[in-house]
Design an enzyme around this catalytic site. Structure first.
Site, PDB file in Angstrom:
ATOM      1  N   CYS A 148       0.725  -1.052   0.058  1.00 38.58           N
ATOM      2  CA  CYS A 148      -0.109  -0.081   0.119  1.00 38.58           C
ATOM      3  C   CYS A 148       0.933   1.079  -0.146  1.00 38.58           C
ATOM      4  O   CYS A 148       2.078   1.309   0.264  1.00 38.58           O
ATOM      5  CB  CYS A 148      -0.831   0.132   1.134  1.00 38.58           C
ATOM      6  SG  CYS A 148      -0.246  -0.366   2.923  1.00 38.58           S
TER       7      CYS A 148
ATOM      8  N   GLU B 264      -7.931   8.017   5.277  1.00 37.49           N
ATOM      9  CA  GLU B 264      -7.693   7.581   3.786  1.00 37.49           C
ATOM     10  C   GLU B 264      -8.988   7.459   2.947  1.00 37.49           C
ATOM     11  O   GLU B 264      -9.755   6.588   3.237  1.00 37.49           O
ATOM     12  CB  GLU B 264      -6.663   6.524   3.632  1.00 37.49           C
ATOM     13  CG  GLU B 264      -5.329   6.946   4.346  1.00 37.49           C
ATOM     14  CD  GLU B 264      -4.192   5.564   4.137  1.00 37.49           C
ATOM     15  OE1 GLU B 264      -3.114   6.324   4.113  1.00 37.49           O
ATOM     16  OE2 GLU B 264      -4.492   4.673   3.741  1.00 37.49           O
TER      17      GLU B 264
END
Length: 188
Positions: free
Chosen positions: A77, A125
């Site tokens: 990620c 996020e």
């Protein structure tokens, strides 16, 4: 100064793209600032790779990570730079963290917010989920990024997430759900 004498990039100083509640870009700030409590909503991506047996590749985050160190997470990620293609940024991180290259496809997005009790840093996020398939490559993990990696069947991972959620990142369950739905649709 030669290339070998130059300091490594401080990932916490790199810019991230701030977004609004609909995922539209509204600005930028350094990674470190975006992850200070209460957290600034910013663009991120999560990659999950599948193999021919239907297993998914997980990584255990390195101990030096500033957020959720040593927890198990999806394959890799990160954050695209402001204006950067999410897929392009994910391909770079996959190569950096695990030495892997494969075609990635974006299959969904979700929003989450989670505080790391160990570090006090916050993830807030707008996360783009990407999937890919790996046939024969063996990960070559960068120890500065990845402590370990493992292949696991999704059903076993769901059981592990339910039994010991503290061993996993708070975003992994949602990434798995979105990735699996997409993987079933593609029939791979």
């Amino acid at each position: 100064m030669t290339t070998l004498d130059q300091p490594l990039t401080d990932r916490e100083a790199l810019p991230v793209e701030l977004v609004d509640e609909s995922g539209r870009a509204v600005g930028a700030c350094p990674v470190a600032q975006a992850h200070r409590a209460p957290g600034l909503l910013h663009r991120a991506f999560s990659v999950l790779l599948f193999d021919e047996a239907g297993r998914v590749l997980l990584q255990q985050r390195a101990a030096v990570k500033t957020r959720f160190p040593l927890l198990w997470a999806n394959t890799c990620c990160g954050h695209p730079a402001p204006g950067e293609s999410v897929v392009a940024a994910a391909e770079v991180r996959l190569a950096e963290e695990l030495g892997l290259a494969t075609t990635l496809t974006e299959v969904g997005t979700f929003r989450y917010q989670a505080e790391d009790p160990a570090t006090g840093r916050v993830e807030h996020e707008w996360d783009h989920v990407l999937i890919g398939f790996l046939d024969t490559d063996v990960p070559r993990a960068d120890p500065a990024e990845v402590a370990d990696y493992a292949w696991i069947q999704p059903d076993a991972l769901r059981d592990a997430l339910a039994a010991e959620p503290q061993r996993y990142t708070p975003w992994l369950a949602e990434v798995l759900e979105i990735a699996e739905k997409a993987n079933r649709r593609t029939g791979k």
